[in-house]
Structure formats: structure tokens, C-alpha cells
Design an enzyme around this catalytic site. Structure first.
Site, mmCIF file in Angstrom:
data_model
loop_
_atom_site.group_PDB
_atom_site.id
_atom_site.type_symbol
_atom_site.label_atom_id
_atom_site.label_comp_id
_atom_site.label_asym_id
_atom_site.label_seq_id
_atom_site.Cartn_x
_atom_site.Cartn_y
_atom_site.Cartn_z
ATOM 1 N N ASP A 130 -2.045 0.995 -3.585
ATOM 2 C CA ASP A 130 -2.041 -0.078 -2.681
ATOM 3 C C ASP A 130 -2.970 0.199 -1.255
ATOM 4 O O ASP A 130 -3.174 1.453 -1.008
ATOM 5 C CB ASP A 130 -0.398 -0.516 -2.023
ATOM 6 N N ARG A 131 -3.420 -0.581 -0.537
ATOM 7 C CA ARG A 131 -4.505 -0.784 0.683
ATOM 8 C C ARG A 131 -3.782 0.368 1.664
ATOM 9 O O ARG A 131 -4.326 0.955 1.957
ATOM 10 C CB ARG A 131 -4.685 -1.961 1.066
#
Length: 284
Positions: A130-131
Site C-alpha cells: 500500500d502507498r
């Protein structure tokens, strides 16, 4: 890129390629822009080979997507060979472009690195984060190698900083499904897909625990959803009940990856430190 083989049984080139996990897409690409050479002579996939023949598979040069803009920024490379590059992704960076963050992604950063090296390769994301999750990300330099990874089993370990005092160790088995109220979030649901996470606590105090976590399945947001489920949300995770006034983005890092190399078949084991999370733990 050229792959070479010594033939050990009678078969056609096509049969050999299929048996060695060359996809239909890859074989078609080789027929268009690559080359198949048996005993130094160009052949087609219908060529019948004999014991002791030498086969060369000349892979076509891959063209990166026009949507990718090379991002010139130094990478933290953990491991690299002719087929793979493994990097340490920082927080607040996408692995791939998105609508909200169309450029300056990790794959564009790796693309710039390979271009600067003069390599005619094209990065493919094998493992994603995920970011706001930091840590190890694996890239394949060629589409064929990326395809081979579909049969490779990964062992991954993470470290997370969770609210409260967790048990010394635990196993979380709770099915995960999409949240009907959002296209992003996930939730625990009996109608979801099976998900299993195990953990043990490295160090803790009254308001926080630093945990080593192992994924046994690979569901979206699995660790974040599971730790919210046991009422120990990850510090900084606004999406799953872990809001913190100073810490933005979930305190989560992929710190270890183990797998068999898809070409060489040797074990690759990567470990990195988690000093940033230890510092956050000490700050709380």
C-alpha cells in the site's frame, strides 16, 4: 535477453516452451520480435528437436507503457541480478500510478534506474505494498520472469506498531470482504475470503506494541483489517481506526521476504531493519 537450453528429449520447440512455462503471450511475442535458434539455425516453434540440441530463446525487447514517466530519484536497492531488482519502498509512495497519484511511483523510479544503467528491460511489479506501507518490493525485469513468479510461493514478514498491549503471540483467522460502503476499505465478513495472520510481540508498553507479523494468505489490507478486528489498530492508520495526531499513515513495514528464484531456483532471503518503527514506538 537470451535463454539457452540443452535438449534432453525429443520434442518440438513449442512443446518445450510450453513445458518450461512460457506463456502464450510470450511465445507470440517471441515469434513476432524475438528469435528461436536451434544449433545456431533460426527455426519456428514447429521444429522437432533431438537429444543434445542447443536451443536459444531470444526474447523480444519490451517497451514500457507510455503511461509511465521515468522518475529520476535514487533507489534503495537491496538485491539485484539479471532478472530481478528488489528495493526498499518508503512511506507515502505508490508502487504503481493511480488516479490520485499518476506519477512519481516506485515502478517509474525503477524504470528510470534501469534506463540509466542502459538495460533494455521493463520493470514488472511482483509484490505490492500500500502507498503508506514501507518495505521490501520485488520487481521482475522481464514479462516472462514476471509470469514465472505466478508459480512462486512467497514467505513474507512484517513489523507493525499497534495500539495497546497485544498478546505475546496470536493467530487471527477471520474472512475478509469488500466493504459495501467503499471501493477502498475491507471488512471482516462471514461472506469474505479466508484470511490468516499470525504474530508475536517484540516489545510493548501500556499504549503500544511492536509486533512481528506473518501473512499466511494475501488479502488486501489483511494486516490492517485483522489488527483492527482484535482491537489493536495500527498506529497512524486512519482507514482502520488507528488515527494519531502526529503519525500519518499506518506504522507497517514489510521487513522480510523469502522465495525460490524463478530462473536459478536458489533460495532468496531478504531481511531489512525496522529502525523507523522502533523510533516511533519509543516516541509514543
Amino acid at each position: 535477453m537470451i535463454f539457452t537450453y540443452v535438449i534432453k528429449e525429443f520434442e518440438t520447440v513449442k512443446s518445450f516452451l510450453q513445458r518450461h512455462d512460457y506463456s502464450k503471450k510470450t511465445i507470440s511475442a517471441i515469434k513476432r520480435n524475438g528469435a528461436l535458434i536451434v544449433n545456431k539455425q533460426p527455426v519456428t516453434v514447429r521444429k522437432e528437436m533431438s537429444f543434445g540440441d542447443h536451443l536459444e530463446v531470444h526474447m523480444p525487447i519490451e517497451q514500457p507503457s507510455s503511461n509511465l514517466i521515468p522518475y529520476q530519484k535514487a533507489l534503495e536497492i537491496i538485491f539485484e541480478d539479471d532478472f530481478l531488482v528488489i528495493v526498499n519502498k518508503p512511506q507515502y509512495q505508490n508502487c504503481a500510478p493511480s488516479r490520485e497519484h499518476p506519477h512519481e511511483s516506485l515502478v517509474e523510479q525503477v524504470l528510470a534506474y534501469l534506463i540509466n544503467k542502459g538495460e533494455k528491460s521493463n520493470p514488472h511489479i511482483v509484490t505490492r505494498l500500500d502507498r503508506n506501507t514501507m518495505g521490501i518490493v520485488v520487481f521482475a525485469k522481464y514479462g516472462h520472469v514476471h509470469h514465472l513468479f505466478s508459480k512462486v510461493k512467497f514467505e513474507k514478514e512484517y513489523v507493525c506498531l499497534a495500539y495497546g498491549r497485544t498478546k505475546s503471540k496470536g493467530v487471527i483467522e477471520a474472512p475478509i470482504a469488500r466493504d459495501n460502503k467503499s471501493i477502498i476499505t475491507r471488512k471482516i465478513s462471514k461472506d469474505g475470503k479466508y484470511a490468516k495472520t499470525s504474530y508475536y510481540t517484540l516489545v510493548q508498553k501500556d499504549n503500544a506494541s511492536l509486533c512481528k507479523v506473518k501473512l499466511h494468505t494475501g488479502r488486501t489490507h489483511q494486516i490492517r483489517v485483522h489488527f483492527q478486528h482484535i482491537e489493536h489498530p495500527i498506529v497512524g492508520d486512519d482507514l482502520y481506526g488507528g488515527h494519531h495526531r502526529q503519525i500519518k499513515g499506518q506504522s507497517l513495514q514489510c521487513c522480510a521476504v523469502k522465495f525460490l528464484h524463478p530462473i536459478y531456483k536458489n533460495e532468496i532471503s531478504i531481511n531489512i531493519d525496522y529502525k523507523q518503527l522502533i523510533n516511533l514506538f519509543n516516541m509514543l
